[in-house]
Structure formats: structure tokens, C-alpha cells
Design an enzyme around this catalytic site. Structure first.
Site, PDB file in Angstrom:
ATOM      1  N   VAL A 133     117.344 -11.041  74.828  1.00  0.00           N
ATOM      2  CA  VAL A 133     117.133 -12.480  74.743  1.00  0.00           C
ATOM      3  C   VAL A 133     115.981 -12.890  75.649  1.00  0.00           C
ATOM      4  O   VAL A 133     115.629 -12.194  76.596  1.00  0.00           O
ATOM      5  CB  VAL A 133     118.402 -13.263  75.133  1.00  0.00           C
ATOM      6  CG1 VAL A 133     119.546 -12.937  74.189  1.00  0.00           C
ATOM      7  CG2 VAL A 133     118.817 -12.980  76.580  1.00  0.00           C
ATOM      8  N   SER A 134     115.370 -14.026  75.331  1.00  0.00           N
ATOM      9  CA  SER A 134     114.340 -14.641  76.144  1.00  0.00           C
ATOM     10  C   SER A 134     113.170 -13.677  76.367  1.00  0.00           C
ATOM     11  O   SER A 134     112.655 -13.110  75.412  1.00  0.00           O
ATOM     12  CB  SER A 134     114.953 -15.138  77.457  1.00  0.00           C
ATOM     13  OG  SER A 134     114.112 -16.068  78.088  1.00  0.00           O
ATOM     14  N   ASN A 135     112.758 -13.446  77.614  1.00  0.00           N
ATOM     15  CA  ASN A 135     111.683 -12.482  77.846  1.00  0.00           C
ATOM     16  C   ASN A 135     112.034 -11.114  77.296  1.00  0.00           C
ATOM     17  O   ASN A 135     111.172 -10.383  76.810  1.00  0.00           O
ATOM     18  CB  ASN A 135     111.401 -12.354  79.344  1.00  0.00           C
ATOM     19  CG  ASN A 135     110.557 -13.486  79.882  1.00  0.00           C
ATOM     20  OD1 ASN A 135     109.998 -14.268  79.130  1.00  0.00           O
ATOM     21  ND2 ASN A 135     110.466 -13.585  81.195  1.00  0.00           N
TER      22      ASN A 135
END
Length: 741
Positions: free
Chosen positions: A337-339
Site C-alpha cells: 500500500v501507499s509508497n
């Protein structure tokens, strides 16, 4: 669809930190935020797309189960699933949900095992809402099995961990690889998922993604991607080791998890001029790690193939076709998730060796090139701006969001009342920021109320959806924009901690908000309690040139003569995008090395993101990436699921009153995306088409929302209604992404 064994197959913070921060009228946390290479990474040491040891192209050539050449010394740890385990560090589902953190016997000298347990506890809770009302224990969580059944167990997983540093020969790479192999690993149906750390977190920063793989009897390939929470304390010259424990830089040598590149003579002078400062791995490695996030993720997969075969007792003398686990018979899904999600996509784009079979990511950080020709429409109306890189839009928000959150139209936003009560912030700081923006010519309105409305409209015009409006106050309150802009600015520019980029630095502060000696207990445990992107546990962002001497940035008085939350620093960071000085040129080069290509090489892929995401706006990530992929990937199998009433920080749902009544957990959809990609690769089940999933918030009073039910979070469907379909078309070199209201 992958042929398996010769058969045709039919998420920048921690909860405890934030609670402590609010109780002390301070601010600490960030959960997760926004991969690429510079054109050289894919060939670095020959490792990005398969190193010749175990890739699927050797077709029977004699190859032993030889450790990949880039892997250094390997540490193997085994867990019985009772006293300790892979997923919960022995805490079980109930322990992860407990508001009481695991104990440490000696607070200033925690053991490696204690730090691991504390790290898993904090990182899991940072990305997941662990409240029963929010769905923990019923819709998701360690006690919910791979098929969604609620079990009576505590979800502990026996198995082994293999840990190592990859080495590029410099001794300065500062990257950790870790593979978790459950004892229940299914060698007859092998699978690997990646779980690259989210945000700027360390090696367990995506443990909540790893949970899905462990439940599926898959191995999980982690990398911290060159980020992490343990700092180099420059005052004492102490550094973190691979396991989070600390020692002096001299004793650590090349075994340090992170040590800022510096000469001892220069350090002494720096400590006199700017005492009590800290260097952090993501910000200060001077390696621009983001350009290699895809490479590090691919290396984690290669390491996983070797580790699995090693655990199965395979040593040497086998051909590739004799190895029980090999790319040709193993499902590999790039996830996180995310980065970490952005790193998974970067790895898939760079996967020249066909190690990765599919992609399933949540709220990925995707920095896109300015040359893309993508038009995003919502409800038939074209949006003016889309596809900006993360540093661009975060540095923009760093100027305007604090003022925008003061708009009367969002007065009910979670945490906005904290500003009015001056909890951890100077009184009138939002009005001061609005006035300072007007004085700089960045706002034209002349009253505070009108300035706040103007700033909010600027945020919308720059790509934030109106659904993000109620999130701006909490984003501003927890200093997410200055923290991300400062860390990424330093990283992209390869700035040294000595450079004090934009006159900003990191330090603990005293009661007067000036830099102070780091608390020994906090420092000893910071690798487990921090998030790697200050402000974080006990560490604050410092304005080095504040009037009256260096001071905590949000409390400082800058050139405006008021406490405007260091607008000078925000303007400096923003100007790096267009400046011509050496620091600006370095950042612009670094940014160019992190941009995505959009080519997923025809791999089945699902991206899920919340429409309300205020950290990584959908108009700067998933939406334009869908269009870019349609342009460049002729055999595209990418689908995008946009979830209403979902935002970036599930960990805030039970923490900040109002989040519980307004937002549903995106983690449910991230797990469903993994289920869908796995079913596609294992059984040929089609992926769902791109669509908007319309959820129902729990409602109720802020902080007292009723329990979530399955009806609040409907699944995506194979036949979305016409009003829910996301359409992509390419004509005349322009990709148009049409999203319904």
C-alpha cells in the site's frame, strides 16, 4: 494466466504515538505516503529482472540453489506459532488490538526480540483499524481466515524469517530484505507476495499486507526499500543495526542499518553549530532510494525463491526444473500500500525477467511524467490538473492546506477544533498562515474567512476532490505535508544532513520548543515506535532560522514576524521544483529518476484507492495512471477500483472522532484485490472491470459510530451499473479516463 506445474489453471504514524501526542498537546504521526528507477537500476548487478540463479528462463540448465549474488550474510529466525510468530510476534489478534503496547524489560536497552514485537504491533496498528466496531475480527484481522471465515483462533503463524542486506558493493545501500515462510507453505501450489514497506517505514512497514499472504500459505517478500524509523543520532554518533538495536557508528561499521555519510571531523563542527540533530534513512542516505524501489522489490522476490528452497532443504546440485519452487511454477503477486504499492508497480514495470505474475495494490504513490497526455473527467467535466508527481502536489499542499482547513465550509472536520483550542499549535496559526500567504501575493482575498475559502478552492483546483475537504484539518494538524515534503525533498536532492535543506532539520525539543537532547528511552525504541518521516515519536521538524533561534517549525516565528507555521520553509521547498540553484537542480534530477512508465507488461493488475484520499489524491495517481497504462501497455489487464467514503489512513478511523462515522476501511478492498488477482492467476477467474464501489458510512455521532456490517462495504462486481463504470479510451494519442460522480 499462469501455467502451474504443467497444468492449465482452470499502507506515515502509530496509534499510541498519536494518542500520546494529543494528550501532551503535541503532534506526532503519519501512516503512509508515495517508485521508479533512473534507467540504470534494472541492470544493476544484473539483478532487477532475474539474476541467473533461479529465473524461469534457464530451462533445465544446471543451477544450484545458490544465494543471489547481491545478498549478504543471512540471518534465519524460527517461530513456533505459540510463544512467537510471523504475523503478530506472539501477540495474537487480541494483542494487536490491545491499547497496551508490548512491554520492554529494560527501556533504554530493548532486546532485538522486544523491538521486533513492538515494531509489528505499531506498524500493524498504524495501517489497520483494530477496533471491533470498525470490522477488526469480523471483516478482517488475523483471526479471519483466507476465505473470510471468523475463527476461534488468535491468528498466529509458525514459520521462519530470512533477513539480509543486499549489497551493491558500496557498504552504504542501507536496504533490508526479509522473507517470511510459514511452516504451512504449500509447496504443491507455491506462491509469493511482496510487501514493500509503506511510507518511510522499516522492514515490517507492510505487515498488514503480509497477513494476506501468510493466510494463503504463501511466502512474503519484504523490503524496507531504503527507508526506516531508526535514526543516526549525530550528538552521540549512534546508529541502528539491522534488528533495531543501537550501537556506535564505529562499532557498527557496515552492519549499520543506517549511518549518515559523513566525516568525523565535519560531524564535530556540525554538532557545535547545530546540536542535538538526527539524520533519518529516507531523508539523509544521499542515495535517492525511491529511484530503486522497484529494484529492491524485485530483489526481495529473488531472495524469497532462494530462501524458500533453502527452508525446504534444497542446497546444491539441482537443475532449475528440479527446484520445488521456481518462477515457472510459482504465483508471484506484487502488492503493498501507499509508497509500498508504488514500489510494487515499479517492480512490475521493470520486471524484464518475468518474476512477477500479477499486481494488487492499495492507494499507491505514483509519480507520473509531465509528458503524459491523459485527460481525467469526472461526471463528464474535464479536471484542470492531474498526474503531478508526489513532491509537486505535497509541496503545494504544504503552502495552502493549513489555511484551507480554516474555511467555514469545513468547520466540522475532524481535529479542526484542536486548532481552535490551541492544542499543540499556536493560537491563530491558521489565520496567521492565511495572512502570510496574502502578504506573499499567493492569496488575493483580504479577510481571513475569504482567504481560507480561496485556499480551499486552490486545493480543489490543484487536484483534490471535494470529498477530501473534511480531511484537510487532520492532515494539517498532524503536519503531514511539511513532514513528507521535507523528507522527500532531502531524498530526491540527495541532500546531506549537513546541508540543512531549506533550513530545516530534525531534533527533539524542550519545553520552549528549542532543540534538545534526545530522550534515551525514546531513542532506544525509536526503530519500533517511529515511522521514519518526522515529526515522529519524540522527534520534531526544526526551523533552523527562526527568530529567537532554532525552534520547532510549527511553533516558530519566521520572516512574517508571526507564528505562521514556517511559511518560509514551505516556500523554499516548493521553489525547489523550479529553481536553478544546485539544490533545486539536484532535486529536479532526482525526481526525474522516480517517474513511472505506465507499462505493466500485460500483467493482471488491480489498483484500489479511496476517493477521499487527501494525501495521494486520486487525480494525481490511480486515475491518470489508468490512462497512461492504456496508452503504453498494448496488452493491458489493469483495472481500477475507486471506493467512496474511503481515505488514506485506516488507522485514523478509531483514533480521531469523526473518522469512524465518515469513512470505511480501505483494507477490506485491498484484501479483495489480492483475492481477485490470485483467483485470476490460479484459476483464470476474470478480473473485475474498472468501477466505482459505493459504500455506506457507519454514520452516528463522531467517536460513537455503530458497528460496521458487510452492507457498509459491498464488493466490486463483474457487471457494474453503467453509472458506476470507469471508462478509458485512447484517441489521437490522448487517453481519456472518465469517472462517474
Amino acid at each position: 494466466m499462469k501455467t502451474i506445474q504443467g497444468k492449465s489453471p482452470g499502507r506515515w504514524y502509530s496509534r499510541g504515538m498519536l494518542l500520546a501526542a494529543m494528550a501532551a498537546s503535541g503532534v506526532i504521526g503519519l501512516a503512509a505516503c508515495g517508485g521508479g528507477n533512473d534507467g540504470n537500476s534494472a541492470g544493476n548487478n544484473g539483478n532487477a529482472g532475474g539474476n541467473g540463479n533461479n529465473n524461469g528462463n534457464n530451462n533445465g540448465n544446471t543451477v544450484s540453489n545458490t544465494k543471489p549474488s547481491f545478498v549478504g550474510t543471512v540471518t534465519v529466525r524460527r517461530f513456533d506459532g505459540v510463544s512467537d510468530d510471523l504475523l503478530t510476534a506472539g501477540l495474537g489478534a487480541s494483542g494487536l488490538a490491545s491499547a497496551t503496547a508490548p512491554a520492554v524489560a529494560n527501556a533504554v536497552a530493548p532486546t532485538a526480540a522486544e523491538l521486533r514485537r513492538l515494531t509489528i504491533y505499531n506498524n500493524y496498528r498504524a495501517l489497520i483499524d483494530t477496533s471491533a466496531k470498525g470490522g477488526y475480527g469480523t471483516l478482517y484481522g488475523p483471526n479471519v481466515d483466507a476465505d473470510g471465515n471468523v475463527t476461534s483462533g488468535n491468528g498466529m503463524v509458525a514459520g521462519a524469517e530470512y533477513v539480509a542486506y543486499p549489497d551493491d558493493g558500496s557498504g552504504q545501500q542501507n536496504v533490508v530484505l526479509l522473507v517470511q515462510i510459514p511452516d504451512a507453505f504449500d509447496a504443491a501450489h507455491p506462491c509469493i507476495i511482496t510487501a514493500t514497506s509503506s511510507g518511510s517505514r522499516g522492514i515490517y512497514g507492510a505487515i498488514s499486507t503480509g497477513e494476506w499472504g501468510l493466510k494463503r500459505k504463501c511466502a512474503v517478500a519484504y523490503t524496507d526499500k531504503g527507508t526506516g524509523a531508526g535514526p543516526h543520532d549525530l550528538a552521540t554518533d549512534t546508529v541502528p543495526l539491522q534488528d533495531g538495536t543501537r550501537t556506535t557508528r564505529t562499532l557498527a561499521g557496515n552492519t549499520a542499518q543506517f549511518a549518515a555519510p559523513l566525516a568525523a571531523s565535519r560531524l564535530a563542527a556540525f554538532n557545535v553549530a547545530t546540536p542535538n540533530r538526527l539524520a533519518f534513512k529516507h531523508a539523509h542516505s544521499q542515495r535517492n532510494p525511491e529511484k530503486d524501489w522497484g529494484l529492491f522489490t524485485l530483489q526481495a522476490v529473488q531472495f524469497a525463491f532462494w530462501a524458500i528452497n533453502d527452508k525446504l532443504g534444497i542446497s546444491s546440485g539441482q537443475t532449475v526444473s528440479q527446484l520445488p519452487v521456481r518462477p515457472g511454477n510459482t504465483i508471484v503477486i506484487a502488492s503493498s500500500v501507499s509508497n509500498g504499492g508504488g514500489a510494487a508497480i515499479a517492480a512490475a514495470e521493470q520486471d524484464t525477467g518475468n518474476l512477477i505474475d500479477g499486481v494488487a495494490v492499495g492507494e499507491p504513490a505514483l509519480s507520473l511524467p509531465s509528458s503524459i497526455n491523459v485527460q481525467v473527467k469526472r461526471g463528464g467535466a474535464s479536471l484542470p490538473i492531474n498526474g503531478k508527481p508526489l513532491f509537486d502536489y505535497v509541496s503545494y499542499a504544504n503552502e495552502f492546506r493549513l489555511c484551507a482547513a480554516l474555511s467555514a465550509s469545513v468547520a466540522s472536520a475532524p481535529t479542526q477544533a484542536y486548532f481552535g483550542a490551541a492544542l499543540g499549535w499556536p493560537a491563530s496559526v491558521q489565520a496567521n498562515r492565511c495572512a502570510a500567504l496574502h502578504a506573499k501575493g499567493l492569496l488575493s482575498s483580504t479577510t481571513t474567512a475569504a482567504q481560507a475559502d480561496e485556499a480551499l478552492q486552490k486545493m480543489r483546483d490543484y487536484g483534490w476532490e471535494p470529498e477530501s475537504d473534511l480531511l484537510h484539518a487532520s492532515m494539517a494538524y498532524f503536519e503531514i505535508d511539511p513532514s513528507v515534503a521535507t523528507t522527500f525533498g532531502n531524498a530526491l536532492a540527495r541532500a546531506s544532513v549537513f546541508d540543512n535543506l531549506c533550513d530545516l532539520s530534525f531534533a527533539a525539543v524542550d519545553g520552549s520548543f528549542h532543540p534538545a537532547t534526545m530522550n534515551a528511552t525514546v531513542l532506544a525504541q525509536l526503530a519500533a515506535t517511529g515511522n521514519g518521516v518526522p515529526p515522529t515519536t519524540g522527534v520534531q521538524l526544526i526551523n533552523n532560522i527562526a527568530q529567537g533561534g532554532a525552534a520547532q517549525s510549527r511553533q516558530s516565528i519566521d520572516s512574517s514576524g508571526t507564528q505562521a507555521a514556517n511559511l518560509d520553509g514551505a516556500l523554499c521547498l516548493r521553489n525547489l521544483l523550479s529553481g536553478s540553484d544546485a539544490a533545486s537542480q539536484a532535486l529536479q534530477l532526482g525526481l526525474s529518476q522516480t517517474l513511472r512508465s505506465g507499462n505493466l507488461r500485460g500483467k493482471p493488475a488491480l489498483i484500489v484507492q479511496g476517493r477521499n484520499d487527501a494525501l495521494l489524491p486520486v487525480n494525481h495517481g490511480a486515475r491518470p495512471y489508468l490512462g497512461l497504462n492504456a496508452q503504453v501497455d498494448g496488452s493491458s489487464k489493469l483495472s481500477y477500483i475507486e471506493v467512496t467514503n474511503a481515505q488514506h489512513f485506516d488507522g485514523f478511523i478509531d483514533l480521531l472522532p469523526g473518522y469512524d462515522s465518515l469513512f470505511v476501511p480501505l483494507a477490506v478492498y485491498e484484501q479483495r484485490a489480492l483475492d481477485a488477482v490470485y483467483a485470476n492467476l490460479r484459476s483464470g477467474t476474470p478480473l473485475p472491470p474498472s468501477q466505482v464501489v459505493r459504500t455506506t458510512p457507519r454514520g452516528g455521532a463522531a467517536g460513537a459510530a455503530p458497528p460496521i456490517t458487510a452492507a457498509n462495504v459491498p464488493n466490486f462486481t463483474m457487471t457494474p451499473a453503467a453509472g458506476d463504470r470507469i471508462q478509458v479510451s485512447v484517441s489521437g494519442g490522448v487517453a481519456t479516463v472518465s469517472v462517474p460522480n
